[in-house]
Scaffold this motif. Sequence first.
Motif, PDB file in Angstrom:
ATOM      1  N   ALA A 152      -3.357  -2.914   6.563  1.00  0.00           N
ATOM      2  CA  ALA A 152      -1.997  -3.365   6.264  1.00  0.00           C
ATOM      3  C   ALA A 152      -1.102  -3.285   7.495  1.00  0.00           C
ATOM      4  O   ALA A 152      -0.328  -4.209   7.778  1.00  0.00           O
ATOM      5  CB  ALA A 152      -1.415  -2.539   5.118  1.00  0.00           C
TER       6      ALA A 152
ATOM      7  N   THR B 107      -6.146  -3.823  -2.815  1.00  0.00           N
ATOM      8  CA  THR B 107      -4.927  -3.566  -2.045  1.00  0.00           C
ATOM      9  C   THR B 107      -3.815  -3.075  -2.952  1.00  0.00           C
ATOM     10  O   THR B 107      -3.123  -2.101  -2.649  1.00  0.00           O
ATOM     11  CB  THR B 107      -4.487  -4.849  -1.314  1.00  0.00           C
TER      12      THR B 107
ATOM     13  N   VAL C 161       0.816  -1.219   0.000  1.00  0.00           N
ATOM     14  CA  VAL C 161       0.000   0.000   0.000  1.00  0.00           C
ATOM     15  C   VAL C 161       0.845   1.262   0.000  1.00  0.00           C
ATOM     16  O   VAL C 161       0.336   2.360   0.224  1.00  0.00           O
ATOM     17  CB  VAL C 161      -0.977   0.006   1.198  1.00  0.00           C
TER      18      VAL C 161
ATOM     19  N   ILE D  22      -7.963   0.128   3.937  1.00  0.00           N
ATOM     20  CA  ILE D  22      -6.998  -0.859   3.445  1.00  0.00           C
ATOM     21  C   ILE D  22      -5.610  -0.563   4.001  1.00  0.00           C
ATOM     22  O   ILE D  22      -4.872  -1.472   4.392  1.00  0.00           O
ATOM     23  CB  ILE D  22      -6.983  -0.862   1.907  1.00  0.00           C
ATOM     24  N   ARG D  23      -5.249   0.700   4.065  1.00  0.00           N
ATOM     25  CA  ARG D  23      -3.932   1.058   4.601  1.00  0.00           C
ATOM     26  C   ARG D  23      -3.831   0.743   6.093  1.00  0.00           C
ATOM     27  O   ARG D  23      -2.799   0.255   6.562  1.00  0.00           O
ATOM     28  CB  ARG D  23      -3.667   2.546   4.344  1.00  0.00           C
TER      29      ARG D  23
END
Length: 840
Positions: free
Chosen positions: A227, A203, A75, A223-224
């Motif tokens: 991660a 992603t 990411v 999504i970040r």
Amino acid sequence: MRSERDKQIREFLRKLWRKQAWKSIVLITILIIVIGVHSANQSRAFMSEFNLNSLLLATLPLALVAMAQVFVLLVGDLDISVGAIMTTCVIIASTLITPDADGGQTVIGILAMFGAGIGIGIINAALVHVIKIPSIIATLATLSILEGLALVARPTPSGLINFDVLDTLTTSIGFMPVAFIALVILALLLDVWLHWSRPGLMTRAVGYDQKSSRRLSTPEKRIRVRAFILSGFMAAVAALFLAAQVGVGDARVGSTFALSSIAAAVLGGTSLGGGRGSFTGALTAALFLSLITNVLPLIGLSSSYGLIIVGVLTIVGLILYQEDDLRALAKLTYKQLRRRFNATTDPLVKDYTLPVVHTVDPYANGSSGGSAAMYTNGTQNGAAIAVAEHENGHKRRILIKGGTVITIDPNLGSFDRADVLIDGDKIAAVGPNLSADDAEIIDASNMIVMPGFIDTHRHIWEGLLRNIGTDVPLEGRNSYMSHVLGRLAPSYRPVDAYIGNLVSALGALDAGITTLLDWSHIQASPDHTDAIVESLRVSGMRAVFAYGFPWWGKWEPNQPGWFVRAAKTHFSTQHQLLTLALAPYGPEFTEFEVSKSHWKLARDVGARISVHVGVGTFGKKHKLGEFGEAGLMASDTTYIHCTTLADDEIQWIVDTGGTISLAAPVEMMMGHGMVPTQKFLDRGLRPSLSVDVETNVPNDMFTQMRTVLALQRALVHNRALSGESKLPSLLTAYDALEFATIEGARANGLDHKTGSLTPGKEADVILLRTDTINVMPINDPVGAIVWGMDTSNVDSVFVAGKPMKRNGELCNVDLNRLRDLVYESRDHVIRKANFRLPAI
């Protein structure tokens, strides 16, 4: 035949080699084999069961933490704290999972380790994505804090860890640890998730371009954050196996893993720029680095050389696998600086005057607004009076009474007899027996009332070139590409582009098309752009201006700057009838990195993307598939034609939420390939329709609807006659009507504004006559529209509540003046291009 087969094999191998993940895995595997064979020849101890088992056990924590690093690198971030997380978790294990700990306390200790990893991941995510600290600084700070706490807790190594737990973690079958087998399976599953699932695609998209990722179904920030959480959790799991190696709490046990994890991820093919990676590659690289450390004593070198070798290999990995990313980053940075400079310093000097063909500016608010009087050939036009009254506020509401109303709204349905109330620029109400005392009444008793047609792709600058190439194909020496794009387009002055655009836009309005995407690959200069945008503005229609780079001559490096200038100059607000898109060459017509930069350019200014793909022989090279694999496709893109795409490329469009535009008459007659309607319908994606080029086909949507409908039914019927069963459903006339309205609105990103007669949407409405000889008597209104009507049935057209056509005539257009301008401009282009018109 053999040479052709050899060529195909070479092409396959070339594409395979371009996959960065495969490249790294293959090279590292070869190195592992070479070093292993050499070490076995140097020392018999290398191949012993004990040494191989030790090698794989030593690989486990490094592989797990490298995979943790991959999650964050994908990411576009970096986690320097993974080693410190491992140290923290080992100290937790030495505190809770003691030699006398029972099963319950052991479980609590393991959960505490996992909880610490996840908690630190959440803290890192908050620092980076809430407080907005760069990831390298935030995680470096976390590392420093954790290492300080570790030294406070364990100033010297102490606290034994339960030996039974350690033995369980290191259980082996022969020399192969069971945990290593499980890790290989996990890495493969994660790669399947990353490259063949929608979450994995999103992603990778986040790492490439956060703006494009926001247009996907999952928010980019989520999504970040995920991660970093996964990175912390994986580091905690790695700490379990590190604890199995050291067996004691040590404040320095994880200090080397930050560098090693980055080295393993990079060597495994993960991009430092984000958007590309491989968990299997990270595992393979971790094994390679562990092998280096393992063989050093066997060849008589100190283990201290391991850190040097890891650093050198990290640089080698950058050179081998990140070269394209680094070069692309340098180019992109240079282009961005150049665009910003050119966007503010490019001179714009007009040496021409745009002619006037309207007697009233359709966009004027509260005034007649034109530079010409409201008269045509000395006679005041009734339609012009209606428009002038509307613009001056005398008639702000319109009630269309007694028509057959087809709303294209599934919640409203259709009405044999109903009314439509327009209030300003909005649809206020739809239904029987509406009343509005202050409204202008339009008798629609012999009309069908419906939303305006929507064309999702037309090169309207070619309005000057109507019917010029009806007998020529798309490709070849004597073709559309050679004649229209290669010879005639370079001859266009800004004023020619203006007039070509204007006659095509007005022709579209006359045909009942209220919204049109102008795929305008005639942008030879900023003057061309300004002239074209002005033509769309004065036409009065709702339009998407898709800025297109010229398809002739050399690339003009100022083009990106011109696009940015156009965005700032003409599209500073979304509250207007004109919206912006980019019409790039596309991956089939230029290099991968060039197309990638064009996609990013569009997303940087918040513009949609409209692109030709699957076009004739160009579409057979699987270029769009490479874009999909790189995570560059998204829901902000409309894909045009798609006739020669492979099935997996079609699936990429569907899976990424893209929309499609089909121009069936052009695609069939010019050699684009078979119209792929059914391939998309089978996957749940319904098409929009477009005219494409008036050089070859008429400018109306009636032709488009009939063609796409007839072709789909013919192909399904033919399959039935061939004995097939389980055939797809036949399209209906209503399906075609949806393709030409609401699906077009979706493809243009305007379904929240238009495409159906839904109250609250803007009033893009057309009235179609039902009392004409070509359709009476009306037995099936929808069937009559699709199969019986043509442009002569279009009586009235409203765009955002403003009348563009009334009683069968365009409002406020001096057709004689327009006709003179069209022929003058056409003659100039033909003469300058030294082109011969088709002979009779």
